[in-house]
Design an enzyme around this catalytic site. Structure first.
Site, PDB file in Angstrom:
ATOM      1  N   LYS A 134       0.850  -1.207   0.000  1.00 22.09           N
ATOM      2  CA  LYS A 134       0.000   0.000   0.000  1.00 22.09           C
ATOM      3  C   LYS A 134       0.882   1.251   0.000  1.00 22.09           C
ATOM      4  O   LYS A 134       1.949   1.253  -0.612  1.00 22.09           O
ATOM      5  CB  LYS A 134      -0.989  -0.040   1.177  1.00 22.09           C
ATOM      6  CG  LYS A 134      -1.893  -1.270   1.112  1.00 22.09           C
ATOM      7  CD  LYS A 134      -3.123  -1.168   1.977  1.00 22.09           C
ATOM      8  CE  LYS A 134      -4.026  -2.385   1.735  1.00 22.09           C
ATOM      9  NZ  LYS A 134      -5.248  -2.378   2.504  1.00 22.09           N
ATOM     10  N   HIS A 155      -8.641  -2.907  -6.563  1.00 19.74           N
ATOM     11  CA  HIS A 155      -8.495  -3.057  -5.105  1.00 19.74           C
ATOM     12  C   HIS A 155      -9.593  -2.258  -4.410  1.00 19.74           C
ATOM     13  O   HIS A 155     -10.048  -1.223  -4.915  1.00 19.74           O
ATOM     14  CB  HIS A 155      -7.107  -2.582  -4.651  1.00 19.74           C
ATOM     15  CG  HIS A 155      -6.839  -2.922  -3.220  1.00 19.74           C
ATOM     16  ND1 HIS A 155      -7.283  -2.132  -2.179  1.00 19.74           N
ATOM     17  CD2 HIS A 155      -6.217  -3.979  -2.660  1.00 19.74           C
ATOM     18  CE1 HIS A 155      -6.935  -2.705  -1.037  1.00 19.74           C
ATOM     19  NE2 HIS A 155      -6.278  -3.826  -1.293  1.00 19.74           N
ATOM     20  N   GLU A 183     -11.993  -9.842  -0.573  1.00 21.54           N
ATOM     21  CA  GLU A 183     -11.646  -9.111   0.648  1.00 21.54           C
ATOM     22  C   GLU A 183     -12.869  -8.335   1.134  1.00 21.54           C
ATOM     23  O   GLU A 183     -13.256  -7.348   0.501  1.00 21.54           O
ATOM     24  CB  GLU A 183     -10.551  -8.074   0.368  1.00 21.54           C
ATOM     25  CG  GLU A 183      -9.267  -8.623  -0.162  1.00 21.54           C
ATOM     26  CD  GLU A 183      -8.127  -7.603  -0.032  1.00 21.54           C
ATOM     27  OE1 GLU A 183      -7.143  -7.956   0.592  1.00 21.54           O
ATOM     28  OE2 GLU A 183      -8.254  -6.471  -0.525  1.00 21.54           O
ATOM     29  N   GLY A 195      -7.451  -8.525   7.102  1.00 21.46           N
ATOM     30  CA  GLY A 195      -7.258  -8.849   8.505  1.00 21.46           C
ATOM     31  C   GLY A 195      -6.328 -10.019   8.806  1.00 21.46           C
ATOM     32  O   GLY A 195      -6.188 -10.404   9.963  1.00 21.46           O
ATOM     33  N   ALA A 224      -1.643  -7.026   3.724  1.00 26.10           N
ATOM     34  CA  ALA A 224      -0.959  -5.730   3.787  1.00 26.10           C
ATOM     35  C   ALA A 224      -0.487  -5.475   5.222  1.00 26.10           C
ATOM     36  O   ALA A 224       0.642  -5.801   5.581  1.00 26.10           O
ATOM     37  CB  ALA A 224      -1.879  -4.623   3.288  1.00 26.10           C
TER      38      ALA A 224
END
Ligand code: G3P
Length: 236
Positions: A9, A95, A143, A186, A207
């Protein structure tokens, strides 16, 4: 094979020299013989793409986002052909933090495919997984947006999303296509990674679980170990 995508990110930890340290950690872990069944991907901020590309390394570099602007006279866009020339193996598409239209998703997948580049399309739920399966990208990463960055793993708190996505992919996949399911949001430890595969994913997209960890090499190794410890193989 299991798949492990690290999305850096725009976390401040990967600005400047930080990204070099992250890439070094990915290089060390991905080069270990015990992880030969795990394919690693690193998605750096686009500014850092060239500094993380290393042909000798056993991981692939993905762009976090690419634009559909034309090759040639277009300014300020990240176009696939140029990304490829700098060593990007592919790109995340759509994303949750950079959503694009259904038409653009389709066009980007086709353009990347023509270039021999990998497409990792993100979906927010099993319904989108079913829809994007028809486009036959290389990967679909499901996600749930509300779990992103939460430290509460989709594989622990919402396993039905992974199982539902896996059946949506299997129901809708283009014949002979090889689209693989990833899951993310998560994921912070080896158990989350292992459960992801046991619920039907072929790998994970992570991430903050990596970037916010105090020791990147250790955390990447822990997550990779979780992937190979999974008892029920996911697709791929
Ligand atoms: O791209 C990965 C992502 O959105 C998941 O974020 O911080 O929950 O691992 P995180």
């Amino acid at each position: 094979m299991r798949y492990f995508v690290i999305n850096a990110k725009n976390y401040s930890e990967v600005s400047g020299k930080g990204l070099e340290s992250l890439a070094a950690a990915v290089r060390i872990v991905s080069g270990k013989q015990i992880f030969r069944e795990v394919e690693f991907f690193l998605a750096p901020p686009n500014f850092g793409l060239t500094s993380t590309v290393n042909p000798q390394s056993s991981y692939h570099v993905l762009a976090q986002h690419l634009d559909l602007a034309k090759l040639g006279a277009s300014t300020g866009f990240s176009v696939p052909e140029i990304a490829k020339s700098f060593g990007a193996a592919g790109s995340l598409i759509n994303h949750s933090e950079h959503r694009i239209s259904r038409n653009d998703i389709e066009s980007l997948i086709s353009r990347l495919r023509l270039l021999g580049m990998i497409s990792v399309v993100c979906a927010k739920d099993d319904e989108e997984v079913g829809e994007f399966s028809k486009l036959a990208p290389d990967f679909i990463a499901v996600e749930p947006p509300d779990l992103i960055g939460s430290g509460k793993a989709v594989s622990k708190v919402r396993p039905e999303v992974i199982m539902g996505s896996r059946s949506a992919l299997d129901r809708n996949r283009v014949p002979n296509s090889t689209t693989k399911l990833l899951c993310g949001a998560g994921i912070v430890d080896g158990i989350d990674a292992r459960l992801s595969v046991e619920m039907g994913a072929a790998g994970i997209l992570v991430a903050s679980g990596v970037i916010k960890a105090p020791d990147w090499e250790n955390k990447i190794g822990e997550l990779a170990q979780g992937l190979i410890d999974a008892k029920t193989p996911g697709a791929g």
